[in-house]
Design an enzyme around this catalytic site. Structure first.
Site, PDB file in Angstrom:
ATOM      1  N   HIS A  25      -7.532  -1.604  11.556  1.00 40.44           N
ATOM      2  CA  HIS A  25      -7.931  -2.779  10.767  1.00 40.44           C
ATOM      3  C   HIS A  25      -8.445  -2.359   9.392  1.00 40.44           C
ATOM      4  CE1 HIS A  25      -7.112  -5.352  14.060  1.00 40.44           C
ATOM      5  NE2 HIS A  25      -8.144  -5.002  14.798  1.00 40.44           N
ATOM      6  N   LEU A  77      -1.142 -15.740  -9.475  1.00 40.10           N
ATOM      7  CA  LEU A  77      -0.805 -15.896  -8.056  1.00 40.10           C
ATOM      8  C   LEU A  77      -1.882 -16.683  -7.302  1.00 40.10           C
ATOM      9  CD1 LEU A  77       1.000 -14.616  -5.611  1.00 40.10           C
ATOM     10  CD2 LEU A  77      -0.894 -13.031  -5.438  1.00 40.10           C
ATOM     11  N   ASP A 103       0.807  -7.764  11.090  1.00 39.57           N
ATOM     12  CA  ASP A 103       0.598  -7.393  12.493  1.00 39.57           C
ATOM     13  C   ASP A 103       0.794  -5.891  12.699  1.00 39.57           C
ATOM     14  OD1 ASP A 103       0.005  -7.855  15.136  1.00 39.57           O
ATOM     15  OD2 ASP A 103       2.038  -8.464  15.680  1.00 39.57           O
TER      16      ASP A 103
END
Ligand code: IPE
Ligand code: IPE
Ligand code: MG
Length: 247
Positions: free
Chosen positions: A29, A123, A12
């Site tokens: 962004h 991962l 965020d």
């Protein structure tokens, strides 16, 4: 340092990061999306098994359409651009959320990257896109109700394990650590069921400023936490619900 098995991050603060620099939100962004690669690589290198990133919430569809389309394009770009790096780092990509509502191009890029990386064993990187925890829970309840109606399941059989198997996260363990950047102290509809016993870590850093150093700080804090799961400190830790094997 104790490395969590499953780390989930609420990325965020992109908009505020841009605003502080007098730039449009999209600038934040773009910077935020380039922050993902080093974090993914470092998490994998440290031995994190599951990294779940909150990229776009179900509620984010309410944002101005211009911002939504830029976010979708950035996601698509990431998915194409990062294929090589994901393969090199043995990362398997998966997604949770109502991905069917994504624009066609974004959905195709997502599906292709998921298919390409499906056999990687390092991962597991999960993108939460068009994700809402309440929507996920309702979806699970709906499926369970259908199973009961069709007679394959008895209401008495519904337990935590069965419920877990009906969530988007059925193939993962619950997050050990949830990190949220940007100083907001809330979950914003992220992994509500799964976070029952997660350690929560909040930092003032905005997502575009969240460096590898910040990841270390979060893991160090996690290492200092004493997880009790409702028991006393002297008792052995309960066995947590295991992840189900990938479908
Ligand atoms: C996080 O940054 C990215 C998404 C929610 C898609 P924000 O866009 O929420 O940035 P702030 O919180 O407005 O600063
Ligand atoms: C949460 O951030 C969603 C993502 C980071 C993708 P928001 O910016 O949407 O959350 P609120 O509105 O501050 O709760
Ligand atoms: Mg925000």
């Amino acid at each position: 340092m104790t490395v969590p098995q499953h780390v989930a991050i609420i990325m965020d603060g992109n908009g505020r990061w841009a605003k502080l620099r007098g730039r449009p939100r999209i600038y934040g962004h773009i910077r935020g999306s380039s922050q993902v690669r080093p974090i993914v690589r470092e998490a994998g290198r440290l031995g994190v098994k599951f990294l779940t990133l909150y990229c776009f919430s179900a509620e984010n569809w309410g944002r101005p359409s211009g911002e939504i389309s830029i976010l979708m394009r950035l996601l698509e770009k990431y998915l194409v651009r990062e294929r090589k790096t994901l393969m090199e780092n043995d990362v398997r990509l998966t997604a949770i959320g109502d991905i069917s509502s994504l624009p066609q191009h974004t959905l195709e890029a997502l599906r292709e990257t998921i298919a390409l990386t499906a056999r990687n064993n390092g991962l597991t990187l999960t993108f939460a896109v068009s994700y809402g925890a309440r929507q996920e829970i309702i979806e699970a309840v709906r499926t369970l109700a259908q199973e009961v109606r069709s007679g394959v399941l008895h209401p008495g059989q519904i337990n935590e394990e069965i419920f877990h198997k009906h969530l988007f996260t059925k193939t993962m363990p619950d997050p050990d650590l949830i990190i949220r950047t940007s100083g907001e102290i809330r979950l914003s509809n992220f992994l509500l069921w799964q976070s029952a016993y997660s350690e929560l870590y909040f930092t003032e850093k905005l997502w575009p400023e969240f460096s590898i150093q910040e990841l270390y700080l979060a893991f160090e804090e996690f290492s200092r936490r004493k997880r009790r799961f409702g028991l006393t400190e002297d008792q052995p830790q309960p066995k947590l619900l295991e992840a189900n094997p990938p479908l």
